[in-house]
Scaffold this motif. Structure first.
Motif, PDB file in Angstrom:
ATOM      1  N   TYR A  52       0.812  -1.232   0.000  1.00  0.00           N
ATOM      2  CA  TYR A  52       0.000   0.000   0.000  1.00  0.00           C
ATOM      3  C   TYR A  52       0.843   1.279   0.000  1.00  0.00           C
ATOM      4  O   TYR A  52       0.561   2.191  -0.781  1.00  0.00           O
ATOM      5  CB  TYR A  52      -0.974  -0.012   1.179  1.00  0.00           C
ATOM      6  N   PRO A  53       1.876   1.400   0.837  1.00  0.00           N
ATOM      7  CA  PRO A  53       2.679   2.633   0.787  1.00  0.00           C
ATOM      8  C   PRO A  53       3.319   2.878  -0.585  1.00  0.00           C
ATOM      9  O   PRO A  53       3.446   4.028  -1.005  1.00  0.00           O
ATOM     10  CB  PRO A  53       3.756   2.412   1.861  1.00  0.00           C
ATOM     11  N   VAL A  54       3.687   1.833  -1.266  1.00  0.00           N
ATOM     12  CA  VAL A  54       4.295   2.003  -2.595  1.00  0.00           C
ATOM     13  C   VAL A  54       3.266   2.549  -3.581  1.00  0.00           C
ATOM     14  O   VAL A  54       3.577   3.414  -4.407  1.00  0.00           O
ATOM     15  CB  VAL A  54       4.891   0.669  -3.098  1.00  0.00           C
ATOM     16  N   THR A  55       2.037   2.079  -3.501  1.00  0.00           N
ATOM     17  CA  THR A  55       1.004   2.608  -4.400  1.00  0.00           C
ATOM     18  C   THR A  55       0.733   4.080  -4.111  1.00  0.00           C
ATOM     19  O   THR A  55       0.450   4.844  -5.032  1.00  0.00           O
ATOM     20  CB  THR A  55      -0.308   1.811  -4.280  1.00  0.00           C
ATOM     21  N   ARG A  56       0.837   4.473  -2.864  1.00  0.00           N
ATOM     22  CA  ARG A  56       0.622   5.888  -2.513  1.00  0.00           C
ATOM     23  C   ARG A  56       1.802   6.752  -2.954  1.00  0.00           C
ATOM     24  O   ARG A  56       1.618   7.927  -3.288  1.00  0.00           O
ATOM     25  CB  ARG A  56       0.363   6.038  -1.015  1.00  0.00           C
ATOM     26  N   VAL A  57       3.020   6.194  -2.947  1.00  0.00           N
ATOM     27  CA  VAL A  57       4.185   6.943  -3.431  1.00  0.00           C
ATOM     28  C   VAL A  57       4.001   7.305  -4.904  1.00  0.00           C
ATOM     29  O   VAL A  57       4.358   8.401  -5.336  1.00  0.00           O
ATOM     30  CB  VAL A  57       5.489   6.126  -3.223  1.00  0.00           C
ATOM     31  N   GLU A  64      -8.160   2.841  -5.956  1.00  0.00           N
ATOM     32  CA  GLU A  64      -7.316   2.052  -6.847  1.00  0.00           C
ATOM     33  C   GLU A  64      -6.071   1.548  -6.127  1.00  0.00           C
ATOM     34  O   GLU A  64      -5.563   0.470  -6.434  1.00  0.00           O
ATOM     35  CB  GLU A  64      -6.923   2.865  -8.073  1.00  0.00           C
ATOM     36  N   ALA A  65      -5.558   2.315  -5.188  1.00  0.00           N
ATOM     37  CA  ALA A  65      -4.400   1.877  -4.399  1.00  0.00           C
ATOM     38  C   ALA A  65      -4.758   0.654  -3.562  1.00  0.00           C
ATOM     39  O   ALA A  65      -3.983  -0.304  -3.479  1.00  0.00           O
ATOM     40  CB  ALA A  65      -3.905   3.011  -3.515  1.00  0.00           C
ATOM     41  N   ILE A  66      -5.931   0.675  -2.972  1.00  0.00           N
ATOM     42  CA  ILE A  66      -6.368  -0.476  -2.176  1.00  0.00           C
ATOM     43  C   ILE A  66      -6.613  -1.676  -3.091  1.00  0.00           C
ATOM     44  O   ILE A  66      -6.239  -2.805  -2.761  1.00  0.00           O
ATOM     45  CB  ILE A  66      -7.620  -0.120  -1.351  1.00  0.00           C
ATOM     46  N   TYR A  67      -7.226  -1.433  -4.246  1.00  0.00           N
ATOM     47  CA  TYR A  67      -7.462  -2.514  -5.209  1.00  0.00           C
ATOM     48  C   TYR A  67      -6.136  -3.154  -5.638  1.00  0.00           C
ATOM     49  O   TYR A  67      -5.993  -4.379  -5.629  1.00  0.00           O
ATOM     50  CB  TYR A  67      -8.205  -1.959  -6.429  1.00  0.00           C
ATOM     51  N   THR A  68      -5.162  -2.331  -5.977  1.00  0.00           N
ATOM     52  CA  THR A  68      -3.841  -2.838  -6.378  1.00  0.00           C
ATOM     53  C   THR A  68      -3.189  -3.605  -5.237  1.00  0.00           C
ATOM     54  O   THR A  68      -2.629  -4.679  -5.439  1.00  0.00           O
ATOM     55  CB  THR A  68      -2.935  -1.674  -6.804  1.00  0.00           C
ATOM     56  N   THR A  69      -3.275  -3.067  -4.031  1.00  0.00           N
ATOM     57  CA  THR A  69      -2.686  -3.717  -2.871  1.00  0.00           C
ATOM     58  C   THR A  69      -3.297  -5.088  -2.644  1.00  0.00           C
ATOM     59  O   THR A  69      -2.594  -6.067  -2.415  1.00  0.00           O
ATOM     60  CB  THR A  69      -2.874  -2.844  -1.622  1.00  0.00           C
ATOM     61  N   LEU A  70      -4.612  -5.180  -2.722  1.00  0.00           N
ATOM     62  CA  LEU A  70      -5.278  -6.461  -2.484  1.00  0.00           C
ATOM     63  C   LEU A  70      -4.927  -7.489  -3.558  1.00  0.00           C
ATOM     64  O   LEU A  70      -4.759  -8.671  -3.267  1.00  0.00           O
ATOM     65  CB  LEU A  70      -6.790  -6.257  -2.404  1.00  0.00           C
ATOM     66  N   LEU A 113     -11.401 -11.521  -3.621  1.00  0.00           N
ATOM     67  CA  LEU A 113     -12.845 -11.352  -3.473  1.00  0.00           C
ATOM     68  C   LEU A 113     -13.179  -9.963  -2.920  1.00  0.00           C
ATOM     69  O   LEU A 113     -14.114  -9.308  -3.400  1.00  0.00           O
ATOM     70  CB  LEU A 113     -13.411 -12.442  -2.559  1.00  0.00           C
ATOM     71  N   ILE A 114     -12.425  -9.508  -1.932  1.00  0.00           N
ATOM     72  CA  ILE A 114     -12.658  -8.177  -1.356  1.00  0.00           C
ATOM     73  C   ILE A 114     -12.409  -7.093  -2.405  1.00  0.00           C
ATOM     74  O   ILE A 114     -13.203  -6.155  -2.544  1.00  0.00           O
ATOM     75  CB  ILE A 114     -11.771  -7.957  -0.121  1.00  0.00           C
ATOM     76  N   ALA A 115     -11.313  -7.219  -3.147  1.00  0.00           N
ATOM     77  CA  ALA A 115     -10.978  -6.214  -4.160  1.00  0.00           C
ATOM     78  C   ALA A 115     -12.060  -6.122  -5.228  1.00  0.00           C
ATOM     79  O   ALA A 115     -12.477  -5.028  -5.611  1.00  0.00           O
ATOM     80  CB  ALA A 115      -9.627  -6.544  -4.803  1.00  0.00           C
ATOM     81  N   ASN A 116     -12.518  -7.262  -5.726  1.00  0.00           N
ATOM     82  CA  ASN A 116     -13.522  -7.240  -6.783  1.00  0.00           C
ATOM     83  C   ASN A 116     -14.900  -6.835  -6.277  1.00  0.00           C
ATOM     84  O   ASN A 116     -15.702  -6.292  -7.034  1.00  0.00           O
ATOM     85  CB  ASN A 116     -13.584  -8.589  -7.478  1.00  0.00           C
ATOM     86  N   ALA A 117     -15.189  -7.078  -5.010  1.00  0.00           N
ATOM     87  CA  ALA A 117     -16.500  -6.718  -4.472  1.00  0.00           C
ATOM     88  C   ALA A 117     -16.595  -5.236  -4.103  1.00  0.00           C
ATOM     89  O   ALA A 117     -17.635  -4.615  -4.307  1.00  0.00           O
ATOM     90  CB  ALA A 117     -16.809  -7.577  -3.248  1.00  0.00           C
ATOM     91  N   PHE A 118     -15.516  -4.652  -3.567  1.00  0.00           N
ATOM     92  CA  PHE A 118     -15.622  -3.304  -3.017  1.00  0.00           C
ATOM     93  C   PHE A 118     -14.744  -2.250  -3.699  1.00  0.00           C
ATOM     94  O   PHE A 118     -15.029  -1.061  -3.580  1.00  0.00           O
ATOM     95  CB  PHE A 118     -15.267  -3.327  -1.523  1.00  0.00           C
ATOM     96  N   TYR A 119     -13.688  -2.624  -4.367  1.00  0.00           N
ATOM     97  CA  TYR A 119     -12.742  -1.641  -4.892  1.00  0.00           C
ATOM     98  C   TYR A 119     -12.505  -1.742  -6.391  1.00  0.00           C
ATOM     99  O   TYR A 119     -11.555  -1.160  -6.901  1.00  0.00           O
ATOM    100  CB  TYR A 119     -11.393  -1.759  -4.164  1.00  0.00           C
ATOM    101  N   LEU A 120     -13.316  -2.445  -7.118  1.00  0.00           N
ATOM    102  CA  LEU A 120     -13.139  -2.606  -8.561  1.00  0.00           C
ATOM    103  C   LEU A 120     -13.254  -1.244  -9.245  1.00  0.00           C
ATOM    104  O   LEU A 120     -14.266  -0.562  -9.095  1.00  0.00           O
ATOM    105  CB  LEU A 120     -14.189  -3.567  -9.114  1.00  0.00           C
TER     106      LEU A 120
END
Length: 151
Positions: A52-57, A64-70, A113-120
């Protein structure tokens, strides 16, 4: 040579995962659910802290950062290979192996499953084909005609 290597890996990989999964003991998982959930949670938290910190950098917007992280939180191949190595060399028991592999598989499935359900990120997806031009329908000949009998 490169294509042959890629094709070999593509064909052999499923057999490896089938073999690795065959050593999982369901009774061991049933008797130690806390250990499984602990492994799952620790693996997910450690991956989240690392990605997650790398996506924020790179200034990725938060959903999208959370989606990528998951989605980057898998480690499926390395986790199963290292667990199988430990089992085959007597470093860990079959019960420990079962908990480790179940945790590794869970840490790949649950975040997906979490990424596709909530952060797609729906704004990055193309329009579905149903909203584009309709496709023509094919009419069939009535039953009893020569065209219907040839089908």
């Amino acid at each position: 040579m490169r294509r042959m290597r890629a094709m070999t890996f593509g064909l052999m990989t499923p057999f490896y995962f089938i073999r690795a999964g065959a050593f999982v003991s369901i009774p061991a998982l049933i008797t130690a659910p806390f250990a499984f959930f602990f492994m799952l949670a620790s693996k997910m938290v450690s991956k989240f802290v690392g990605v997650y910190p790398v996506t924020r950098v790179f200034k990725t917007p938060n959903p999208e950062a959370i989606y990528t992280t998951l989605l980057m939180s898998t480690g499926l191949t390395f986790g199963t290979i290292s667990s199988l190595f430990g089992l085959s060399h007597g470093i860990i028991t079959q019960a420990q192996y079962s908990i480790l592999v179940a945790g590794v598989i869970g840490s790949a499935v649950v975040p997906t499953l979490i990424a596709n359900a909530f952060y797609l990120p729906h704004h990055l997806l193309s329009e579905p084909e149903s909203e584009q031009a309709p496709t023509p329908t094919v009419s069939r000949a009535p039953l009893g005609t020569a065209a219907a009998k040839s089908d």
